[in-house]
Enzyme design. Structure first.
Site, PDB file in Angstrom:
ATOM      1  N   TYR A  81       5.614   1.117  -4.977  1.00 42.06           N
ATOM      2  CA  TYR A  81       4.966  -0.183  -5.184  1.00 42.06           C
ATOM      3  C   TYR A  81       3.648   0.007  -5.938  1.00 42.06           C
ATOM      4  CZ  TYR A  81       3.001  -4.776  -4.253  1.00 42.06           C
ATOM      5  OH  TYR A  81       2.443  -6.023  -4.400  1.00 42.06           O
ATOM      6  N   SER A  82       2.863   0.996  -5.541  1.00 42.97           N
ATOM      7  CA  SER A  82       1.606   1.271  -6.227  1.00 42.97           C
ATOM      8  C   SER A  82       1.856   1.642  -7.685  1.00 42.97           C
ATOM      9  CB  SER A  82       0.842   2.394  -5.525  1.00 42.97           C
ATOM     10  OG  SER A  82       0.443   1.998  -4.236  1.00 42.97           O
TER      11      SER A  82
END
Length: 103
Positions: free
Chosen positions: A14-15
């Site tokens: 996600y990052s």
């Protein structure tokens, strides 16, 4: 905020998508040329329905995050600020987060 700091364990991919958005925005600024503005609005924890849709072991963690959430209207004001600037002003990046949220 996850475009600035990797959330790990559990949020690495996600990052990475947030880091990619920053890179794409920077590239678009270069490739679009004069007259096209690209603004990247990067919110921290925003009060949303996610906290109501999380179950299991992650629920306590998510609810802890939301104690520092800002209202969606705060992000909307940042967006309005960026687009209301004169045509010769480019707001490239705005980070909007709670004063209590660590970077």
């Amino acid at each position: 905020m996850l475009g600035f700091k990797v959330f790990a364990p559990g949020g690495t991919v996600y990052s990475a998508t947030k880091f990619a958005i920053r890179a794409i925005s920077d590239g678009l600024r270069v490739e679009a040329g004069d007259g096209i503005r690209v603004a990247s609005i990067e919110p921290g924890i925003v009060d949303s329905e996610l906290k109501h849709n999380t179950t299991g072991a992650a629920k306590d963690m998510v609810m802890g995050f939301y104690q520092q959430a800002i209202p969606a209207e705060s992000v909307a004001r940042a967006i309005a600020y960026a687009i209301e600037q004169p045509a010769d002003v480019d707001i490239s990046e705005i980070v909007v987060r709670s004063t209590g949220q660590p970077l």
